[in-house]
Motif scaffolding. Structure first.
Motif, PDB file in Angstrom:
ATOM      1  N   ASN A 175      38.408  24.085  11.324  1.00 22.90           N
ATOM      2  CA  ASN A 175      38.205  23.195  10.777  1.00 22.90           C
ATOM      3  C   ASN A 175      36.288  23.338  11.649  1.00 22.90           C
ATOM      4  N   ARG A 176      35.895  24.442  11.358  1.00 20.46           N
ATOM      5  CA  ARG A 176      34.466  24.539  11.448  1.00 20.46           C
ATOM      6  C   ARG A 176      33.743  25.544  10.129  1.00 20.46           C
ATOM      7  N   GLY A 177      34.496  25.534   9.113  1.00 21.23           N
ATOM      8  CA  GLY A 177      34.020  26.547   7.691  1.00 21.23           C
ATOM      9  C   GLY A 177      34.778  27.657   8.111  1.00 21.23           C
ATOM     10  N   VAL A 178      36.287  27.879   8.622  1.00 24.36           N
ATOM     11  CA  VAL A 178      36.827  29.257   8.409  1.00 24.36           C
ATOM     12  C   VAL A 178      38.393  28.554   7.280  1.00 24.36           C
ATOM     13  N   VAL A 179      37.997  29.268   6.349  1.00 26.05           N
ATOM     14  CA  VAL A 179      39.321  28.199   5.440  1.00 26.05           C
ATOM     15  C   VAL A 179      40.888  29.722   5.734  1.00 26.05           C
ATOM     16  N   GLY A 180      40.429  30.612   5.883  1.00 27.67           N
ATOM     17  CA  GLY A 180      41.464  31.654   5.475  1.00 27.67           C
ATOM     18  C   GLY A 180      41.122  32.470   6.684  1.00 27.67           C
ATOM     19  N   PHE A 181      42.105  34.189   6.534  1.00 27.13           N
ATOM     20  CA  PHE A 181      42.169  35.005   6.992  1.00 27.13           C
ATOM     21  C   PHE A 181      42.271  35.873   6.633  1.00 27.13           C
ATOM     22  N   ASP A 182      41.943  37.030   6.362  1.00 24.28           N
ATOM     23  CA  ASP A 182      42.220  38.841   5.264  1.00 24.28           C
ATOM     24  C   ASP A 182      42.178  40.055   6.650  1.00 24.28           C
ATOM     25  N   ILE A 183      42.662  41.242   5.792  1.00 28.45           N
ATOM     26  CA  ILE A 183      42.941  42.401   6.282  1.00 28.45           C
ATOM     27  C   ILE A 183      42.238  43.455   5.281  1.00 28.45           C
ATOM     28  N   MET A 207      47.567  29.245   9.133  1.00 23.77           N
ATOM     29  CA  MET A 207      46.042  29.321   8.693  1.00 23.77           C
ATOM     30  C   MET A 207      46.501  30.107   7.298  1.00 23.77           C
ATOM     31  N   PRO A 208      45.695  29.630   6.196  1.00 25.66           N
ATOM     32  CA  PRO A 208      46.153  30.662   5.011  1.00 25.66           C
ATOM     33  C   PRO A 208      45.707  32.027   4.948  1.00 25.66           C
ATOM     34  N   ALA A 209      46.536  32.810   5.069  1.00 23.98           N
ATOM     35  CA  ALA A 209      46.173  35.269   5.048  1.00 23.98           C
ATOM     36  C   ALA A 209      46.119  35.514   2.947  1.00 23.98           C
ATOM     37  N   GLN A 224      54.373  44.938   1.732  1.00 24.23           N
ATOM     38  CA  GLN A 224      54.298  44.673   3.216  1.00 24.23           C
ATOM     39  C   GLN A 224      53.436  42.965   3.160  1.00 24.23           C
ATOM     40  N   ALA A 225      52.788  43.467   2.009  1.00 22.65           N
ATOM     41  CA  ALA A 225      51.355  42.197   2.298  1.00 22.65           C
ATOM     42  C   ALA A 225      52.000  40.498   1.967  1.00 22.65           C
ATOM     43  N   GLY A 229      53.277  40.714   5.685  1.00 22.84           N
ATOM     44  CA  GLY A 229      51.847  40.122   5.968  1.00 22.84           C
ATOM     45  C   GLY A 229      52.394  38.219   5.896  1.00 22.84           C
ATOM     46  N   GLN A 230      53.118  37.805   5.025  1.00 25.51           N
ATOM     47  CA  GLN A 230      53.324  36.870   4.392  1.00 25.51           C
ATOM     48  C   GLN A 230      51.823  35.967   3.320  1.00 25.51           C
ATOM     49  N   ALA A 231      51.397  37.378   2.955  1.00 25.86           N
ATOM     50  CA  ALA A 231      49.926  36.719   2.120  1.00 25.86           C
ATOM     51  C   ALA A 231      50.100  35.729   1.483  1.00 25.86           C
ATOM     52  N   ASP A 232      49.361  34.641   1.516  1.00 28.26           N
ATOM     53  CA  ASP A 232      49.506  33.752   0.520  1.00 28.26           C
ATOM     54  C   ASP A 232      48.725  33.707  -1.394  1.00 28.26           C
TER      55      ASP A 232
END
Length: 372
Positions: A175-183, A207-209, A224-225, A229-232
């Motif tokens: 809630n402070r600028g981060v919208v998702g996660f990545d590898i 959390m979106p990924a 696998q992703a 990884g349940q990647a969006d």
């Protein structure tokens, strides 16, 4: 969107005026060459050359090897000058300004905070510095009558084994600028199955990924992703083309999708395709034959991106113009991928709808009016 002339092909000036949505752009891959020079001088870091134009050419040529591993090696110079809060803020601010000047109205800047601790900067402090730069850039762009919205994608390096720590950081700043996660990082040998608990954690916190997959490695990486990884979204995903058999590669002939390709298309998992970068890493041979066109024709959820603007010496305008000039894309094609990207952004549904209906479509209609 349907133009009065479905074959209308805009020139560079009109393409530059189009609203653009960018989902895959690396913060450490989009520095201004002059900024790299200035920050390297202050940090005592040695660069391959000492003027901005030569440095820009060096980055492009060094990344133009046909190898993802060699491509990644060029980042040693950009990361070296992004080790303080002030430098991170400057790079982020300039990235926002450069994107806004190119017509980008929504962007997600991805980066791996773990790579920016050589100066003892904490992970939270790094995220806050980048956000400060983003906020300053948005304000400065608005003062110049460019409205842009930008979010951070906090990433973990595949080979770093700090995935859980970075996932928790992303959640803490959601809630402070981060919208998702990545590898990101070397795809081969570091699959999503390496740290299965991370994906369960992200899902638990909604959390979106997005996961880099289908660039250097093939179908198993993509599988696998999305399954483990349940990647969006898929970062690149171009190699899904390997699971499609074409009756005729040259004239849009019939295509037979494999099981994984069907899964990706059936679930409309967005593909973050980056044509110029893909040419450099050997994922594609030319813009004309890049998988993006065939995948779009087959109704995959295709988005267009820059990846690393410095290393690829590119921009959204440049990527679009290449597709128009070399792959025969029309204004309708550009509108399709832009709308798809807007609907795939890591923000809430009503915000996506507003982006599409109030920004993207009106912007394309304005350019359409200039064509007819």
């Amino acid at each position: 969107m349907t133009t009065q002339d479905p074959g209308a092909r805009p020139g560079e000036a009109l393409i530059r005026a189009l609203p653009k949505v960018l989902l895959h752009d690396h913060l450490d891959g989009g520095l201004r060459p002059q900024t790299v020079l200035e920050l390297a001088d202050a940090a005592g870091h040695t660069l391959p050359t000492d003027d901005a134009e030569s440095l820009a050419v060096w980055f492009r040529d060094a990344a133009d090897s046909g190898s993802l591993v060699r491509y990644i090696e060029t980042f040693q110079h950009t990361i070296a000058v992004m080790q303080t809060a002030d430098n991170l803020a400057r790079v982020a601010r300039e990235a926002v300004l450069d994107l806004a000047a190119d017509g980008v109205v929504y962007a997600e800047l991805r980066w791996a905070p773990e790579q920016h601790q050589a100066g003892a900067l904490s992970l939270p402090a790094a995220v806050e510095a980048v956000q400060a730069g983003i906020d300053d850039g948005i304000a400065a762009a608005a003062a110049d009558r460019h409205i842009i919205r930008v979010g951070q994608l906090v990433g973990a390096m595949r080979q770093g084994d700090r995935w859980q720590e970075l996932a928790e950081l992303a959640v803490a700043y959601r809630n402070r600028g981060v919208v998702g996660f990545d590898i990101a990082g070397p795809e081969a040998g570091f699959p999503p199955s390496r740290h299965l608990t991370v994906w369960r954690y992200l899902a638990e916190y909604d959390m979106p990924a997005t996961v880099h997959a289908g660039e250097a490695a093939g179908l198993d990486s993509i599988a696998q992703a999305v399954h483990l990884g349940q990647a969006d979204r898929l970062g690149h995903g171009a190699r899904i083309i390997d699971d499609i058999a074409f009756a005729d590669q040259t004239d849009g002939g019939a295509a037979e999708l494999g099981r994984l390709a069907h899964w990706i298309r059936d679930h409309q998992i967005p593909l973050e395709l980056c044509p110029v970068s893909n040419l450099q890493t050997g994922t594609a041979e030319s813009i004309a034959t890049h998988p993006i066109t065939r995948l779009k024709e087959l109704d995959f959820a295709v988005t267009l991106n820059t990846d690393n603007r410095l290393m690829s010496r590119t921009s959204m305008t440049h990527e679009m113009k290449l597709l128009v000039d070399e792959a025969g894309w029309t204004l309708d094609d550009l509108a399709d991928v832009t709308v798809t990207a807007a609907w795939s952004a890591f923000m809430h549904h009503d915000e996506r709808r507003d982006l599409v209906e109030q920004v993207v479509l009106p912007g394309f209609q304005k350019v359409e009016g200039a064509l007819v």
